[in-house]
Motif scaffolding. Structure first.
Motif, PDB file in Angstrom:
ATOM      1  N   UNK A   1      27.696  98.276 -35.716  1.00  0.00           N
ATOM      2  CA  UNK A   1      26.505  97.460 -35.516  1.00  0.00           C
ATOM      3  C   UNK A   1      26.497  96.326 -36.533  1.00  0.00           C
ATOM      4  N   UNK A   2      26.173  95.112 -36.045  1.00  0.00           N
ATOM      5  CA  UNK A   2      26.160  93.933 -36.916  1.00  0.00           C
ATOM      6  C   UNK A   2      25.076  94.077 -37.994  1.00  0.00           C
ATOM      7  N   UNK A   3      25.365  93.584 -39.178  1.00  0.00           N
ATOM      8  CA  UNK A   3      24.380  93.616 -40.251  1.00  0.00           C
ATOM      9  C   UNK A   3      23.178  92.752 -39.859  1.00  0.00           C
ATOM     10  N   UNK A   4      21.958  93.299 -39.935  1.00  0.00           N
ATOM     11  CA  UNK A   4      20.788  92.533 -39.491  1.00  0.00           C
ATOM     12  C   UNK A   4      20.415  91.413 -40.454  1.00  0.00           C
ATOM     13  N   UNK A 104      15.063  90.724 -49.028  1.00  0.00           N
ATOM     14  CA  UNK A 104      16.405  90.688 -48.424  1.00  0.00           C
ATOM     15  C   UNK A 104      16.400  90.224 -46.962  1.00  0.00           C
ATOM     16  N   UNK A 105      15.280  90.446 -46.268  1.00  0.00           N
ATOM     17  CA  UNK A 105      15.194  90.145 -44.840  1.00  0.00           C
ATOM     18  C   UNK A 105      13.931  89.357 -44.519  1.00  0.00           C
ATOM     19  N   UNK A 106      13.984  88.617 -43.400  1.00  0.00           N
ATOM     20  CA  UNK A 106      12.757  88.128 -42.789  1.00  0.00           C
ATOM     21  C   UNK A 106      12.110  89.313 -42.058  1.00  0.00           C
ATOM     22  N   UNK A 107      10.816  89.521 -42.297  1.00  0.00           N
ATOM     23  CA  UNK A 107      10.098  90.644 -41.695  1.00  0.00           C
ATOM     24  C   UNK A 107       9.049  90.121 -40.712  1.00  0.00           C
ATOM     25  N   UNK A 108       8.914  90.842 -39.582  1.00  0.00           N
ATOM     26  CA  UNK A 108       7.976  90.456 -38.539  1.00  0.00           C
ATOM     27  C   UNK A 108       7.223  91.686 -38.047  1.00  0.00           C
ATOM     28  N   UNK A 146      10.176  90.239 -24.028  1.00  0.00           N
ATOM     29  CA  UNK A 146       9.964  88.787 -23.927  1.00  0.00           C
ATOM     30  C   UNK A 146       9.537  88.228 -25.283  1.00  0.00           C
ATOM     31  N   UNK A 147       8.602  88.916 -25.927  1.00  0.00           N
ATOM     32  CA  UNK A 147       8.073  88.420 -27.196  1.00  0.00           C
ATOM     33  C   UNK A 147       9.074  88.550 -28.343  1.00  0.00           C
ATOM     34  N   UNK A 148       9.971  89.532 -28.246  1.00  0.00           N
ATOM     35  CA  UNK A 148      11.064  89.608 -29.223  1.00  0.00           C
ATOM     36  C   UNK A 148      11.897  88.330 -29.163  1.00  0.00           C
ATOM     37  N   UNK A 156      15.106  81.400 -35.229  1.00  0.00           N
ATOM     38  CA  UNK A 156      16.569  81.353 -35.221  1.00  0.00           C
ATOM     39  C   UNK A 156      17.174  82.647 -35.766  1.00  0.00           C
ATOM     40  N   UNK A 157      16.690  83.771 -35.255  1.00  0.00           N
ATOM     41  CA  UNK A 157      17.196  85.074 -35.697  1.00  0.00           C
ATOM     42  C   UNK A 157      18.485  85.395 -34.951  1.00  0.00           C
ATOM     43  N   UNK A 158      19.528  85.706 -35.698  1.00  0.00           N
ATOM     44  CA  UNK A 158      20.836  85.969 -35.093  1.00  0.00           C
ATOM     45  C   UNK A 158      21.080  87.446 -34.827  1.00  0.00           C
ATOM     46  N   UNK A 159      20.565  88.320 -35.695  1.00  0.00           N
ATOM     47  CA  UNK A 159      20.846  89.752 -35.531  1.00  0.00           C
ATOM     48  C   UNK A 159      19.633  90.595 -35.974  1.00  0.00           C
ATOM     49  N   UNK A 160      18.517  90.470 -35.234  1.00  0.00           N
ATOM     50  CA  UNK A 160      17.334  91.254 -35.577  1.00  0.00           C
ATOM     51  C   UNK A 160      17.472  92.712 -35.135  1.00  0.00           C
ATOM     52  N   UNK A 161      16.662  93.559 -35.739  1.00  0.00           N
ATOM     53  CA  UNK A 161      16.523  94.960 -35.340  1.00  0.00           C
ATOM     54  C   UNK A 161      15.046  95.205 -35.066  1.00  0.00           C
TER      55      UNK A 161
END
Length: 210
Positions: A1-4, A104-108, A146-148, A156-161
């Motif tokens: 799994x890609x690093x988020x 370390x991450x953008x949080x939503x 859809x909202x994700x 511009x999120x490339x690899x969100x979880x």
């Protein structure tokens, strides 16, 4: 799994438990409308996380969609009024964990709730500074997948979880085509996940270690 590069959290059952406040908001409206009904905590547990229209069909099957949604909107207006004082119960480790993860991450936060509920939660929990953005079902009446993608495109999120606590969360995350992390302490259950954690501290340590 890609690093988020980002973590998108469900709210109810993942970050906190406000079911008692939610039940109170239903019962205040039932009283006001003279509907001879009382909603208990257990009545809500199996519908937490449902989109508004689905939820009203389950809770108020005797009403048509239009009337059911009128009640739903009234309930949410009361909920917005009482939530800042009634609040809920934050799960252990959530506030500290979000603070650490935000370095370390953008949080939503993305939830199937009404407009205005997430900002009230963020303010009540005093975690606004850790959250980049949020999205509610009530904004556009669209499903989570859809909202994700709206959040992904906007930031511009490339690899969100996506991190949630129900099988519905898992299904929506799969439809969005991103990895799903399941927290088992919440309201639901699923066998469809990429990662699973039994407490928020473990989740925090895992993502900090990547």
């Amino acid at each position: 799994m890609q690093k988020p590069d980002s973590l998108i959290f469900d709210m109810d059952g993942t970050l906190w438990d406000a079911v008692d406040t939610y039940a109170q908001s239903w019962n205040l409206i039932f009283q006001k409308l003279d509907i001879p009904r009382t909603i208990k905590r257990d009545d809500l547990l199996h519908v937490i996380g449902m989109e508004g229209q689905k939820l009203t069909r389950v809770l108020l099957p005797e009403l048509d969609d239009e009337k059911g949604m009128e009640v739903y909107y009234a309930v949410n207006q009361v909920r917005r009024e009482i939530l800042p004082t009634s609040g809920g119960i934050m799960y252990k480790g959530v506030k500290d964990g979000l603070q650490q993860l935000s370095s370390k991450y953008k949080l939503f936060v993305l939830s199937n709730c009404a407009v205005g509920i997430i900002p009230l939660f963020l303010a009540w929990a005093d975690i606004n500074e850790f959250i980049t953005d949020s999205m509610a079902y009530g904004t556009n009446q669209m499903p989570k997948n859809h909202n994700m993608h709206l959040l992904m495109d906007k930031h511009n999120l490339q690899s969100p979880v996506y991190i949630g606590d129900t099988n519905g969360d898992a299904e929506q995350t799969r439809l969005a085509g991103i990895p799903f992390t399941f927290v088992s302490y919440g309201f639901g259950n699923t066998d469809d996940y990429d990662n699973k954690f039994d407490d928020f501290e473990s989740l925090t340590q895992y993502y900090l270690s990547l």
